[in-house]
Design a protein around this motif. Sequence first.
Motif, mmCIF file in Angstrom:
data_model
loop_
_atom_site.group_PDB
_atom_site.id
_atom_site.type_symbol
_atom_site.label_atom_id
_atom_site.label_comp_id
_atom_site.label_asym_id
_atom_site.label_seq_id
_atom_site.Cartn_x
_atom_site.Cartn_y
_atom_site.Cartn_z
ATOM 1 N N ARG A 275 0.874 -1.171 -0.313
ATOM 2 C CA ARG A 275 0.292 -0.380 -0.097
ATOM 3 C C ARG A 275 0.383 1.107 -0.364
ATOM 4 O O ARG A 275 0.525 2.195 -0.693
ATOM 5 N N GLU A 276 1.804 1.136 1.070
ATOM 6 C CA GLU A 276 3.128 2.604 0.604
ATOM 7 C C GLU A 276 3.389 2.567 -0.524
ATOM 8 O O GLU A 276 4.068 3.447 -1.016
ATOM 9 N N LEU A 277 4.071 1.266 -1.034
ATOM 10 C CA LEU A 277 4.746 1.180 -2.667
ATOM 11 C C LEU A 277 4.045 1.412 -4.000
ATOM 12 O O LEU A 277 5.129 2.248 -4.644
ATOM 13 N N PHE A 278 2.817 1.187 -4.223
ATOM 14 C CA PHE A 278 2.504 0.893 -5.324
ATOM 15 C C PHE A 278 2.576 2.589 -5.774
ATOM 16 O O PHE A 278 2.865 3.463 -6.486
ATOM 17 N N PRO A 279 2.037 3.610 -4.978
ATOM 18 C CA PRO A 279 1.773 5.381 -5.072
ATOM 19 C C PRO A 279 3.248 5.344 -5.807
ATOM 20 O O PRO A 279 3.289 6.418 -6.946
ATOM 21 N N LYS A 280 3.926 5.125 -5.071
ATOM 22 C CA LYS A 280 5.645 5.830 -5.156
ATOM 23 C C LYS A 280 5.530 5.417 -6.578
ATOM 24 O O LYS A 280 6.529 6.021 -6.831
ATOM 25 N N LEU A 281 6.259 4.021 -6.396
ATOM 26 C CA LEU A 281 6.371 3.429 -8.136
ATOM 27 C C LEU A 281 5.742 3.733 -9.222
ATOM 28 O O LEU A 281 6.420 4.241 -10.224
ATOM 29 N N ILE A 282 4.133 4.460 -9.080
ATOM 30 C CA ILE A 282 3.513 5.289 -10.366
ATOM 31 C C ILE A 282 4.028 6.397 -10.476
ATOM 32 O O ILE A 282 4.550 6.911 -11.613
ATOM 33 N N GLU A 283 4.138 6.953 -9.412
ATOM 34 C CA GLU A 283 5.332 8.168 -9.734
ATOM 35 C C GLU A 283 6.684 8.326 -9.961
ATOM 36 O O GLU A 283 6.701 9.441 -10.760
ATOM 37 N N ALA A 284 7.193 7.079 -9.655
ATOM 38 C CA ALA A 284 8.408 7.399 -10.749
ATOM 39 C C ALA A 284 8.486 6.830 -11.765
ATOM 40 O O ALA A 284 9.790 6.528 -12.798
ATOM 41 N N GLY A 285 7.222 5.896 -12.427
ATOM 42 C CA GLY A 285 7.223 5.721 -14.070
ATOM 43 C C GLY A 285 6.937 4.873 -14.086
ATOM 44 O O GLY A 285 6.822 4.694 -15.302
ATOM 45 N N ALA A 286 6.864 3.406 -12.354
ATOM 46 C CA ALA A 286 6.320 1.987 -13.225
ATOM 47 C C ALA A 286 4.848 2.381 -14.093
ATOM 48 O O ALA A 286 3.817 3.132 -13.720
ATOM 49 N N VAL A 287 4.870 1.806 -14.428
ATOM 50 C CA VAL A 287 3.364 1.259 -15.488
ATOM 51 C C VAL A 287 2.641 -0.206 -15.840
ATOM 52 O O VAL A 287 3.925 -0.971 -15.086
ATOM 53 N N GLY A 288 1.642 -0.705 -15.934
ATOM 54 C CA GLY A 288 1.120 -2.324 -15.829
ATOM 55 C C GLY A 288 1.754 -2.428 -14.554
ATOM 56 O O GLY A 288 1.820 -3.592 -14.941
ATOM 57 N N ILE A 289 0.927 -2.410 -13.707
ATOM 58 C CA ILE A 289 2.006 -3.393 -12.215
ATOM 59 C C ILE A 289 1.125 -4.180 -11.568
ATOM 60 O O ILE A 289 -0.159 -3.861 -11.605
ATOM 61 N N VAL A 290 1.852 -5.536 -12.117
ATOM 62 C CA VAL A 290 0.981 -6.930 -10.873
ATOM 63 C C VAL A 290 1.857 -7.392 -10.002
ATOM 64 O O VAL A 290 3.140 -6.897 -9.588
ATOM 65 N N GLU A 291 0.537 -7.576 -9.410
ATOM 66 C CA GLU A 291 1.180 -8.258 -8.420
ATOM 67 C C GLU A 291 0.752 -9.893 -8.225
ATOM 68 O O GLU A 291 -0.502 -9.842 -8.727
ATOM 69 N N PHE A 292 1.395 -11.118 -7.903
ATOM 70 C CA PHE A 292 0.689 -11.939 -7.199
ATOM 71 C C PHE A 292 0.815 -12.707 -6.602
ATOM 72 O O PHE A 292 2.698 -12.797 -5.557
#
Length: 299
Positions: A275-292
């Motif tokens: 929950r903390e990491l995903f918003p930061k990844l999006i801000e850093a330019g990551a796209v299509g994030i998948v969790e499994f």
Amino acid sequence: MADKVLKFGIPKGSLENQTLELMRKSGWRITADPRSYIPATDDATLSCRILRPQEMPRYIADGSLDAGITGSDWIVENNVTLQQVESFIYAKATLTPSRWVLYVRNDSPVKRLEDLQGKRIATELVQFVKRILSERKVAADVEFSWGATEAKVAEGITDAAIDVTETGSSIRANGLRIVEELMTSNPVLVANPAAWADAWKQAKIRQIGILLRGALDAENRVGIKMNVAKENLEKVIALLPSITAPTISHLYPSQALKGVEWLAVETVITEQTVRELFPKLIEAGAVGIVEFPLNKIIG
């Protein structure tokens, strides 16, 4: 192959469901009928029995079982020599090792174990307690407790008890005071020394240990993967915790990428960081994030 069967013990009681679930995640389907102590398995080379952890070391030591999971405390109590293969902390069953502690009433004058001279002690670990008392030259009456041990001390039936706890909260809630911690215990995978000397059985026991450890290491962790433009890679990598290092691979170039070099990034993280990491990844330019989800992490 008729002789290639490992007799394996599963602990009955508080660890039973967790052990069966870990075995499932490790690759074994074991079906336990409540009316039977002989579970069905999908592995013709594995024959399981469900036994109380208190008895397990004795039956492994005498060869009735080749290996099994029990508490390290019961190995000490039974005073047997077994081959320890792996020690576990069952993440969903207990976050800390179980502790065997000496406790008394709050108004007791007892401040240390040596103050129990001539006193009455209730415990399940009768032989262990007798050995401890002998080593410390204390003569006391040690009796087996079938349960409700805290009540016996609170009501003055016994002067003290040596009992298992994790946090000590129940002991304190009953007006009791911990005097000393005598032993800690974790679930352990152990083997009969003769079975361990057999090459086939040792390999089978090691297989179980490796896969159980892998299933435990995967608990509360998830895998994530995402796409990142090369220009944003360092910013994304700086955010990622990892067991070793993230896996990075190039995406196949296509017209849709419009000349931009894109990379696929994959790693393993603890579930609570999502929950903390995903918003930061999006801000850093990551796209299509998948969790499994993960079943096992080996090595």
